[in-house]
Design a protein around this motif. Structure first.
Motif, PDB file in Angstrom:
ATOM      1  N   ALA A 108      38.344  42.175  42.309  1.00  0.00           N
ATOM      2  CA  ALA A 108      37.123  42.748  41.750  1.00  0.00           C
ATOM      3  C   ALA A 108      37.291  42.963  40.258  1.00  0.00           C
ATOM      4  CB  ALA A 108      36.814  44.071  42.437  1.00  0.00           C
ATOM      5  N   PHE A 109      36.191  42.881  39.527  1.00  0.00           N
ATOM      6  CA  PHE A 109      36.194  43.260  38.121  1.00  0.00           C
ATOM      7  C   PHE A 109      36.430  44.770  38.036  1.00  0.00           C
ATOM      8  CE2 PHE A 109      33.820  39.763  35.665  1.00  0.00           C
ATOM      9  CZ  PHE A 109      34.274  38.773  36.521  1.00  0.00           C
ATOM     10  N   ARG A 110      37.200  45.199  37.050  1.00  0.00           N
ATOM     11  CA  ARG A 110      37.488  46.625  36.931  1.00  0.00           C
ATOM     12  C   ARG A 110      36.289  47.439  36.461  1.00  0.00           C
ATOM     13  NH1 ARG A 110      42.384  48.963  37.467  1.00  0.00           N
ATOM     14  NH2 ARG A 110      44.204  47.591  37.691  1.00  0.00           N
ATOM     15  N   ASP A 111      35.428  46.849  35.633  1.00  0.00           N
ATOM     16  CA  ASP A 111      34.371  47.651  35.002  1.00  0.00           C
ATOM     17  C   ASP A 111      32.960  47.224  35.376  1.00  0.00           C
ATOM     18  OD1 ASP A 111      34.054  45.278  33.633  1.00  0.00           O
ATOM     19  OD2 ASP A 111      33.858  46.222  31.660  1.00  0.00           O
ATOM     20  N   THR A 112      32.825  46.303  36.347  1.00  0.00           N
ATOM     21  CA  THR A 112      31.509  45.766  36.676  1.00  0.00           C
ATOM     22  C   THR A 112      31.295  45.811  38.184  1.00  0.00           C
ATOM     23  OG1 THR A 112      31.709  44.247  34.789  1.00  0.00           O
ATOM     24  CG2 THR A 112      29.931  43.828  36.362  1.00  0.00           C
ATOM     25  N   ALA A 113      30.412  46.659  38.637  1.00  0.00           N
ATOM     26  CA  ALA A 113      30.139  46.783  40.070  1.00  0.00           C
ATOM     27  C   ALA A 113      29.569  45.481  40.616  1.00  0.00           C
ATOM     28  CB  ALA A 113      29.160  47.917  40.321  1.00  0.00           C
ATOM     29  N   GLY A 114      30.057  45.060  41.774  1.00  0.00           N
ATOM     30  CA  GLY A 114      29.540  43.872  42.437  1.00  0.00           C
ATOM     31  C   GLY A 114      30.036  42.561  41.873  1.00  0.00           C
ATOM     32  N   ALA A 115      30.988  42.597  40.916  1.00  0.00           N
ATOM     33  CA  ALA A 115      31.502  41.368  40.302  1.00  0.00           C
ATOM     34  C   ALA A 115      32.896  41.061  40.825  1.00  0.00           C
ATOM     35  CB  ALA A 115      31.524  41.496  38.789  1.00  0.00           C
ATOM     36  N   PHE A 116      33.131  39.776  41.137  1.00  0.00           N
ATOM     37  CA  PHE A 116      34.410  39.335  41.695  1.00  0.00           C
ATOM     38  C   PHE A 116      34.829  38.018  41.061  1.00  0.00           C
ATOM     39  CE2 PHE A 116      32.489  41.948  44.978  1.00  0.00           C
ATOM     40  CZ  PHE A 116      33.559  42.715  45.433  1.00  0.00           C
ATOM     41  N   GLY A 117      36.144  37.786  41.076  1.00  0.00           N
ATOM     42  CA  GLY A 117      36.674  36.513  40.634  1.00  0.00           C
ATOM     43  C   GLY A 117      37.690  35.982  41.618  1.00  0.00           C
ATOM     44  N   ILE A 118      37.650  34.680  41.879  1.00  0.00           N
ATOM     45  CA  ILE A 118      38.679  34.016  42.673  1.00  0.00           C
ATOM     46  C   ILE A 118      39.364  32.996  41.770  1.00  0.00           C
ATOM     47  CG2 ILE A 118      37.445  34.360  44.844  1.00  0.00           C
ATOM     48  CD1 ILE A 118      36.616  31.396  44.696  1.00  0.00           C
ATOM     49  N   THR A 119      40.637  32.723  42.041  1.00  0.00           N
ATOM     50  CA  THR A 119      41.422  31.893  41.129  1.00  0.00           C
ATOM     51  C   THR A 119      42.262  30.894  41.903  1.00  0.00           C
ATOM     52  OG1 THR A 119      41.581  33.807  39.647  1.00  0.00           O
ATOM     53  CG2 THR A 119      43.020  31.941  39.188  1.00  0.00           C
TER      54      THR A 119
END
Length: 360
Positions: A108-119
């Motif tokens: 999850a993004f630390r500062d953005t609700a509902g935001a995610f990243g996959i790598t």
């Protein structure tokens, strides 16, 4: 606090890769699978005392990583990404150019609700897939091209626009991959069809010069990327985490070459300089994951490829400048996270089955 290891009662699971219980969620989830059942998401709402299976609307082939924020969670795997908006009760398939695999990192993004990243080095991109709508859709951002020297491995997203991605490659192994099998790290193989994980015994087919370690950074939400760390022929990177856009830590390893062992690099100036602050020398020593609990406290996990597979849990209380190490018998740490002072780490046992180490 102290570390304890126990086998998780997950219905005879043979694969679990990541447990998530960050400070901004009220639940924990584990992504993995069982050779007889397929991909499984497990969920706990009582600090890991009990675990139940989540409902998977679309049954993925295999899930390898998961991240959670608020009431949302995502999980990535060999080919598919799934997401939940009900605190991990149920998961449905995500869509978009960035909802592809294989991706072994989800956060999850630390500062953005509902935001995610996959790598990962996925079929359609070598970089990250990003979602800003609770994991429903993902957009791809490729850092390195197909067949690049750099292979994207793990990502961290401290702000909505500043992201870091670790990269790594290792020498070829003479122990040939089976059909449906991939190397998660130089030490671990995952079988997508059998949903099994096993240790990868070294049997080098190439010189240690095959190691590649890199870190890339973007400050414009993935539009452009800059390589802020590059080292050839010594080791490769696994996990990376950042507390904010300036303070980050990355872990790497090698089992041969000029400096075999596990290491941790940290930066406090946004990646301009990186300092190796921990080195556990020896070809058997391995490290996979790192996480920040606060601006000054970090944990990293791995283990030793020796009889009994002891887990190595590295702890810092000064922002990664110095480290101590706790040893947990039979618990090679593959991932870890913390929630309100309680830590969770997925581990592999000497029998190569899934386990859970806890910290309280």
């Amino acid at each position: 606090g102290c570390l304890r290891s126990r086998t998780v009662a997950l219905h005879g699971c043979s694969l679990c890769m990541l447990v998530v219980a960050p400070p901004f969620t009220s639940f924990a989830v584990i992504a993995g699978g069982d050779s007889g059942t397929g991909a499984i998401m497990w969920r706990s709402t009582d600090q890991g005392a009990t675990w139940g299976e989540a409902n998977l609307d679309a049954k993925p082939l295999m899930l390898m990583a998961t991240g959670a924020s608020g009431k949302s969670a995502v999980a990535s795997g060999m080919f598919t990404v799934v997401h939940s908006t009900d605190s991990g009760v149920s998961f449905t398939k995500s869509t978009g150019t960035g909802a592809e695999g294989p991706c072994q990192s989800a956060s999850a993004f630390r500062d953005t609700a509902g935001a995610f990243g996959i790598t990962g080095e996925a079929l359609l991109f070598n970089g990250v897939g990003v979602s800003t709508n609770d994991g429903s859709t993902f957009t791809a951002s490729s850092i390195w091209g197909e067949n690049s020297t750099y292979a994207a491995r793990y990502g961290t997203f401290p702000t909505s626009t500043t992201w870091y991605v670790s990269a790594g490659s290792w020498p070829e192994n003479n122990n040939k991959l089976q059909t449906g099998e991939v190397e998660l790290t130089q030490r671990i193989r995952v079988h997508a069809l059998k949903r099994q994980v096993r240790f990868n015994n070294p049997n080098r087919a190439a010189a240690p010069e095959g190691y590649v370690a890199g870190i890339a950074k973007t400050t414009d939400g993935g539009k452009t990327w800059t390589t802020v760390f590059s080292k050839m022929g010594e080791f490769y990177f696994n996990g990376i985490d950042c507390w904010d856009e300036n303070n980050c830590a990355a872990v790497g390893e090698a089992d041969s070459g000029s400096a075999p062992g596990a290491r941790i690099y940290v930066t406090s100036d946004g990646g301009k300089t990186w300092t190796r602050t921990m080195f556990n020398a020896g070809a058997a020593n391995s490290i996979m994951a790192v996480t920040y609990i606060s601006a000054t406290e970090l944990w990293a996990s791995g283990g030793a490829m020796v009889t009994g597979i002891p887990g190595h849990f590295h702890h810092s209380t000064d922002g990664g400048k110095t480290w101590t190490m706790d040893v947990v018998p039979g618990a090679y740490g593959t991932s870890l996270s913390f929630n309100n002072g309680r830590g969770y780490a997925t581990v592999m046992t000497p029998e190569q089955v899934c386990g859970l180490a806890t910290y309280a």
